[in-house]
Motif scaffolding. Structure first.
Motif, PDB file in Angstrom:
ATOM      1  N   UNK A 117      35.218  20.053 -27.090  1.00  0.00           N
ATOM      2  CA  UNK A 117      34.896  21.106 -26.577  1.00  0.00           C
ATOM      3  C   UNK A 117      35.039  21.959 -26.538  1.00  0.00           C
ATOM      4  N   UNK A 118      34.787  23.468 -26.905  1.00  0.00           N
ATOM      5  CA  UNK A 118      35.613  24.216 -26.478  1.00  0.00           C
ATOM      6  C   UNK A 118      35.660  25.092 -25.135  1.00  0.00           C
ATOM      7  N   UNK A 119      37.005  25.575 -24.380  1.00  0.00           N
ATOM      8  CA  UNK A 119      36.942  26.650 -23.146  1.00  0.00           C
ATOM      9  C   UNK A 119      35.574  27.803 -23.429  1.00  0.00           C
ATOM     10  N   UNK A 120      35.631  28.102 -24.193  1.00  0.00           N
ATOM     11  CA  UNK A 120      35.008  30.063 -24.820  1.00  0.00           C
ATOM     12  C   UNK A 120      35.070  30.534 -23.445  1.00  0.00           C
TER      13      UNK A 120
ATOM     14  N   UNK B  62      30.344  31.765 -19.121  1.00  0.00           N
ATOM     15  CA  UNK B  62      30.807  30.901 -19.378  1.00  0.00           C
ATOM     16  C   UNK B  62      30.660  29.494 -17.812  1.00  0.00           C
TER      17      UNK B  62
END
Lengths: 761, 178
Positions: free
Chosen positions: A209-212, B158
């Protein structure tokens, strides 16, 4: 100063226990009395920095513009593994507007995470730093990168976790690719498996999973010949300062790090980055301010990720109880040197008598992991809580009932210490009521169409969040009666300024709008990293002590000014109150002129004999389309036991955010790497799917909201990570309930759902 | 996206100015109610113009590819992704950014509602979210909750503040129609 003592403190950080020293003085405050009436604590307060956030005036690192500022860009390896044999940067240096080029053959040594230099001899993933350019503008810097000639010697690579652990994979380090990263044994699991009524085994996988974070990693550095000032989007200004010291060998007194506002970190902004060192090296070399901010593409290659995991769980029951568990995990750490241990929840959540767990770090030619909101626990809880549901079904016990049998213990199974406060069973009761658990049917129920199935599932959360020393705060009164609270912490989006102001206002007896909070600056007193769900529980108690100290001093001064005995004075709602008289604080402070009262507070150590943990449970209702494989999460009930809630509004926001981010992990987020090229195929926000507003279910947030009086003087614990931990398991268990098939790979994409459904057809 | 949803990157092609460049050109436009001029190369985006020469850093750069909506501003009342809108395409047009919303120190109702409903966490997507909702409220006085969600589908958050963003938007709509 008299009475200073040094004591040991044991604190938990991201699943590991650390021993640290704490300097203490005087005495800690007792926790607030039961039933105490509050003016600020426990009240839903709007953020005190809200106006800056909604008007665009909040200054993020990206927004720092300095006179004469240069722009640095980084040349990154296009190969997953190669030796850098030679670099010719003459053409780049000759380009008008280019002010400097750094690479491994001309750059000063700069220590970074155990390596001597930031530009490696052997680049080890696509995106690894090879060179950097500083130029008058970004466009020139980018053009110059294209003029740098690098001679690479290509080496065999491996990026995939399951490929890297095979004997055929290229060996990336002398010790191979697989390294021990911890194990635990309790009781006699082997015998218990032999004696069991039922044994369930499963292999679980979670994807990278990428934080982004919406604000990418970046820094602006300025060197004035004496002080290096670095603006950085970070979760730890003091950590960045330490990293810069190690890299540049400057004394700490000559480094200042500022993070006023930051656009998300989620664990990935824990310390100095190569971009900050690059900006600082150029700033010193060129005597100009330098900005180095990553693009979205770079962000997704070289700024960390949540490791993909492969996990094997074997779990056994006898007479309606879980009697043994074996959990082994392999994590794709890329080039990282640590592991976010997925077996943490297995080791600590339930009172399993017989247990063996093992965790392995696997090295690959992919970007390094970094902490990602509850690192390890999100991945591990998905597997553990799925396996428990499978076992419950096998032995015909309601999955919540089976958990209750192992969740009641008031003793931490790992340390055998008593919990300071644990109300997990209450979380279960609240959640079961809110989701309608009694209506759950084995095999699920019909959904909104014949091909749609509906189901309910749940998962449990354990995490640290007790915080600990060192953390400091100061509080001082200005001559107009306003108050400045300083702490070396930073607000990563949780509302830190606001909750600290609430604690300060409460203790002082002044209105919230009289308090101004200065954080995110190493010129303030030391504050810990904003990670591990420890900010409030670490800094909050120090703020309370600082406010108390300031209040006592101010009342002493007021006694002199008003000529009233100190014992007759108290501070209340902005006034100095004595028998029958109320004098505004500002009137007293005006008379004191610039004689300033400064209160100090520090975080006291955690109680030696207790284990401090946070608990919670999520319940999910889903509908699964068996034709398309889509999972529609209709409702999530999130219940958390995290001690006292200082601000119910910001607390609820954090829980909603945690659930939504968890749904990304559970359903849609997955870094895709082409194995043969070693390239990340979705290093952007188009093909890497983070949840949008349309992916949000109904979210019900509940807290047990009982102060943990034995944890610290505030009774509060952390909340950042708990709400991302159990959601994926709750969804997986709901899907299993709805469809009868078990999804053992996160994210549970439509393709994986269809694949699983085909298995039973 | 529904058929009635607000188009993105919505400078219609028949509205495009004639070919200009390749060297730097002069452009003039209205930004937050005031005339602005700039001399820049025609490949520069509106976002680069705003954050660079005009110093309006409230509009955020995130993906630079039209994926996330953080750079949303209004051009002639319509929300556009300024990172994929050419500055020269805004010649003579009316551009509004987050900095232009509050008048005489008074916050816009959408801004007020964001504060009241805690409709942000880190705040980085906030300017874009606010502008998208402002645009919706100009075209639809009484939006449904579905309208509100669709107005911000192109704005990623996000931190996951979506629940409160929608609440804030609906609250601002009610306030505006009172």
């Amino acid at each position: 100063m008299a009475g200073l003592r040094v004591v040991k403190s044991r604190d938990e950080f991201e699943g590991e226990i650390f021993e640290s020293l704490a300097i203490i003085q005087g005495s800690d405050l007792p926790p607030h009395a039961a039933g105490a009436e509050f003016e600020e604590i426990g009240k839903a307060r709007k953020r005190i920095d809200g106006v800056q956030r909604v008007t665009g005036r909040a200054t993020y690192t990206q927004d720092v513009v300095l006179p004469g500022m240069l722009h640095a860009r980084v040349l990154r390896s296009p190969y997953p593994r190669a030796r850098v044999r030679a670099i010719d940067s003459k053409k780049a240096e000759a380009l008008p507007g280019v002010r400097g080029v750094l690479h491994r053959f001309n750059s000063p040594k700069a220590a970074f995470r155990g390596e001597e230099t930031i530009f490696r001899d052997e680049v080890r993933f696509i995106g690894d730093e090879v060179a950097a350019v500083a130029a008058d503008d970004v466009e020139t810097a980018v053009r110059a990168l294209g003029l740098i000639e690098v001679e690479y010697e290509l080496l065999p690579h491996v990026t995939d976790l399951e490929e890297a652990i095979t004997d055929e994979a290229p060996r990336l380090e002398d010790g191979g690719n697989v390294f021990d990263a911890g194990s635990l044994k309790r009781g006699e699991a082997r015998q218990a498996f032999k004696d069991a009524d039922a044994v369930v085994e499963g292999t679980y996988r979670t994807s990278t999973q990428l934080h982004n974070s919406l604000e990418s990693h970046g820094a602006v550095a300025q060197w004035d010949g004496q002080i290096l000032t670095v603006w950085e989007s970070t979760q730890h200004v003091f950590g960045v300062r330490e990293g810069l010291r190690a890299a540049l060998l400057l004394p700490l007194s000559q480094i200042r790090v500022i993070c006023d506002y930051m656009g998300g970190g989620f664990g990935s902004k824990g310390g100095v980055g190569k971009y900050s060192i690059i900006a600082a090296l150029f700033a010193k070399q060129l005597s100009r301010p330098v900005r180095c901010v990553l693009t979205r593409h770079e962000e997704n290659l070289a700024a960390g990720n949540r490791s993909a995991t492969l996990q094997k769980i074997k779990i056994a029951a006898k007479d309606g109880r879980i009697t043994a568990i074996d959990h082994t995990s392999w994590s794709n750490a890329g080039q990282g040197r640590w592991v976010a241990n997925p077996t943490g929840p297995t080791n600590t959540l339930y009172d399993f008598a017989n247990l063996t767990t093992k965790s392995y770090r696997v090295v690959t030619n992919a970007g390094s992991l970094s902490a990602f909101r509850a690192p390890g626990y999100v991945e591990g809880t998905f597997a553990l809580e799925s396996a428990i549901d499978e076992l419950a079904e096998r032995v015909g016990v309601d999955p919540l009932t089976l958990r209750r049998r192992h969740a009641a213990s008031q003793t931490d199974p790992r340390t055998t210490k008593t919990y300071s406060l644990k109300r997990l069973l209450e979380c279960y009761s609240i959640g079961a009521r809110e989701i309608g658990w009694s209506k759950r049917r084995a095999g699920g129920t019909r959904g909104s169409a014949p091909h749609r199935r509906r189901g309910i599932g749940m998962g449990t959360q354990i995490w640290g969040g007790g915080g600990g020393p060192p953390a400091y705060a100061t509080v001082h009164f200005n001559s107009d009666g306003t108050v400045i609270l300083r702490a070396g912490t930073q607000d990563i989006g949780t509302g830190t300024r606001t909750v600290l102001a609430q604690i300060c206002a409460e203790e002082l007896g002044v209105d919230l709008d009289r308090i101004s909070v200065r954080i995110g600056d190493t010129e303030g007193p030391y504050g810990p990293i904003s990670a591990g769900s420890l900010t409030l529980a670490s800094v909050g108690p120090a703020v309370r002590l600082a406010a108390r100290d300031a209040r006592e001093q101010f009342l002493g001064a007021a006694a002199g000014v008003l000529e009233v005995p100190r014992t007759e004075l108290r501070m209340e709602r902005g006034h100095i109150v004595s028998k029958g008289a109320r004098t505004p604080i500002s009137e007293v402070s005006k008379k004191l002129e610039n004689n300033t009262v400064i209160g100090k507070g520090s975080r006291w150590p955690n109680p030696e004999s207790l284990a401090i943990k946070t608990f919670g449970a999520h319940f999910a209702q889903v509908e699964v389309d068996t034709l398309t494989g889509e999972i529609f999460v209709e409702k999530v009930v999130a219940v958390h036991d995290i001690g006292r809630i200082v601000n119910p509004m910001t607390a609820a926001s954090q829980v909603q955010g945690g659930v939504i981010q968890a749904l990304g992990f559970a359903l849609s987020e997955e870094r895709v790497v082409d194995r043969s090229l070693g390239r990340v195929m979705n290093a952007d926000l188009e093909w890497y799917k983070i949840p949008t507003v349309l992916d949000v279910p109904e979210i019900v947030v509940r807290f047990t909201d009982r102060p943990d009086r034995r944890a610290n003087n505030l009774g509060a614990k952390g909340l950042g990570e708990p709400p991302i931990i159990p959601t994926a398991a709750a969804v997986a268990n709901a899907v299993a309930n709805a469809t009868g098939v078990r999804l053992r790979h996160a994210p549970m994409t439509p393709a994986r759902v269809l694949e699983a459904l085909a298995v039973i057809q | 996206m529904g058929a009635d949803s607000i188009p993105r990157c919505s400078i219609p092609s028949n509205d495009m100015p004639p070919f200009r460049g390749p060297d730097a050109v002069d452009i003039s436009l209205t930004v937050n109610g005031q005339g602005a001029t700039a001399h820049l190369r025609p490949q520069r985006s509106l976002l680069e113009l705003l954050r660079g020469p005009l110093g309006l850093t409230g509009t955020k750069l995130v993906c630079n590819a039209g994926n996330c909506g953080a750079c949303t501003v209004l051009v002639d009342d319509r929300p556009v992704y300024s990172c994929i809108t050419l500055a020269v395409a805004c010649e003579g047009k009316r551009v509004e950014t987050i900095e232009g919303l509050s008048k005489d120190g008074e916050l816009h109702p959408v801004q007020e509602a964001f504060i009241d409903h805690d409709a942000y966490q880190c705040g980085f997507c906030t300017p874009g979210q606010v502008m998208s909702i402002v645009a919706l409220l100009r075209t639809k006085g009484k939006p449904t909750e579905d309208d509100m969600r669709r107005a911000v589908t192109g704005n990623l958050c996000r931190c996951g503040a979506y629940v409160n963003i929608v609440k804030a938007g609906m609250s601002a709509a009610r306030r505006a129609t009172k």
